[in-house]
Design a protein around this motif. Structure first.
Motif, short mmCIF file in Angstrom:
data_model
loop_
_atom_site.label_atom_id
_atom_site.label_comp_id
_atom_site.label_asym_id
_atom_site.label_seq_id
_atom_site.Cartn_x
_atom_site.Cartn_y
_atom_site.Cartn_z
N UNK A 1 0.83 -1.23 0.04
CA UNK A 1 0.15 -0.13 -0.20
C UNK A 1 0.89 1.31 -0.07
N UNK A 2 1.84 1.20 0.53
CA UNK A 2 2.85 2.37 0.49
C UNK A 2 4.20 1.96 0.15
N UNK A 3 4.82 2.61 -0.55
CA UNK A 3 6.26 2.18 -1.04
C UNK A 3 7.10 3.70 -0.42
N UNK A 4 8.21 3.25 0.07
CA UNK A 4 9.17 4.28 0.70
C UNK A 4 10.46 3.94 0.14
N UNK A 5 11.28 4.72 -0.52
CA UNK A 5 12.38 4.83 -1.02
C UNK A 5 13.53 5.18 0.13
N UNK A 6 14.58 4.42 0.46
CA UNK A 6 15.45 4.92 1.38
C UNK A 6 16.92 4.77 0.51
N UNK A 7 17.52 5.75 0.47
CA UNK A 7 18.85 5.93 -0.37
C UNK A 7 19.64 4.90 0.04
N UNK A 8 19.83 4.28 1.20
CA UNK A 8 20.59 3.43 1.86
C UNK A 8 20.10 1.91 1.52
N UNK A 9 18.85 1.77 2.00
CA UNK A 9 18.14 0.32 1.97
C UNK A 9 17.42 0.02 0.77
N UNK A 10 17.20 0.92 -0.11
CA UNK A 10 16.21 0.64 -1.21
C UNK A 10 14.81 0.90 -0.83
N UNK A 11 13.96 0.17 -1.72
CA UNK A 11 12.46 0.14 -1.48
C UNK A 11 12.02 -0.67 -0.29
N UNK A 12 11.02 -0.11 0.38
CA UNK A 12 10.18 -0.60 1.43
C UNK A 12 8.99 -0.61 1.01
N UNK A 13 8.14 -1.85 1.31
CA UNK A 13 6.69 -2.08 1.11
C UNK A 13 5.83 -2.27 2.29
N UNK A 14 5.11 -1.32 2.69
CA UNK A 14 4.33 -1.39 3.94
C UNK A 14 2.97 -1.99 3.39
N UNK A 15 2.41 -3.22 4.35
CA UNK A 15 1.33 -3.81 3.86
C UNK A 15 0.10 -3.48 5.03
N UNK A 16 -1.03 -3.17 4.46
CA UNK A 16 -2.24 -2.50 5.23
C UNK A 16 -2.66 -3.55 6.42
N UNK A 17 -2.91 -4.52 5.85
CA UNK A 17 -3.22 -5.59 7.06
C UNK A 17 -2.28 -6.01 8.08
N UNK A 18 -1.20 -5.75 8.09
CA UNK A 18 -0.15 -6.01 8.93
C UNK A 18 0.17 -4.73 10.00
N UNK A 19 -0.25 -3.49 9.47
CA UNK A 19 -0.14 -2.38 10.17
C UNK A 19 -1.05 -2.29 11.63
N UNK A 20 -0.35 -2.14 12.69
CA UNK A 20 -1.26 -1.66 14.01
C UNK A 20 -1.21 -0.26 14.28
N UNK A 21 0.02 0.32 13.89
CA UNK A 21 -0.21 1.87 14.49
C UNK A 21 0.68 2.56 13.52
N UNK A 22 0.55 3.99 13.08
CA UNK A 22 1.38 4.82 12.62
C UNK A 22 1.60 5.97 13.49
N UNK A 23 2.87 6.28 13.56
CA UNK A 23 3.06 7.62 14.82
C UNK A 23 4.28 8.34 14.11
N UNK A 24 4.45 9.43 14.99
CA UNK A 24 5.56 10.30 14.62
C UNK A 24 6.35 10.39 15.98
N UNK A 25 7.60 10.13 15.70
CA UNK A 25 8.57 10.44 16.98
C UNK A 25 9.72 11.12 16.47
N UNK A 26 10.21 12.29 17.08
CA UNK A 26 11.32 12.80 16.61
C UNK A 26 11.79 13.27 15.15
#
Length: 66
Positions: A4-29
């Motif tokens: 559902x969400x693709x995140x590009x990290x310059x060091x790690x490459x692409x990450x894919x976050x999957x909806x049914x597995x997400x419990x919480x989204x928050x902001x810290x620092x």
């Protein structure tokens, strides 16, 4: 499972976050922290965490509206 969400990290490459597995989204620092059902956490260092969270929540709402 649908990616559902693709995140590009310059060091790690692409990450894919999957909806049914997400419990919480928050902001810290100035980072976005995603907590999954199994308790694992992934920290995303982004330029605008509020925009990223808003985008992720929008995608999640669209997924469950189907």
């Amino acid at each position: 499972m649908k990616a559902i969400f693709t995140y590009d990290d310059e060091h790690l490459g692409k990450s894919y976050l999957v909806i049914p597995k997400i419990r919480e989204i928050s902001k810290a620092l100035g980072n976005v922290v995603v907590t999954f059902d199994n308790g694992d956490k992934k920290t995303l260092a982004v330029d605008d965490p509020n925009q990223v969270i808003e985008t992720m929540l929008g995608v999640i709402e669209q997924f469950y509206a189907k």
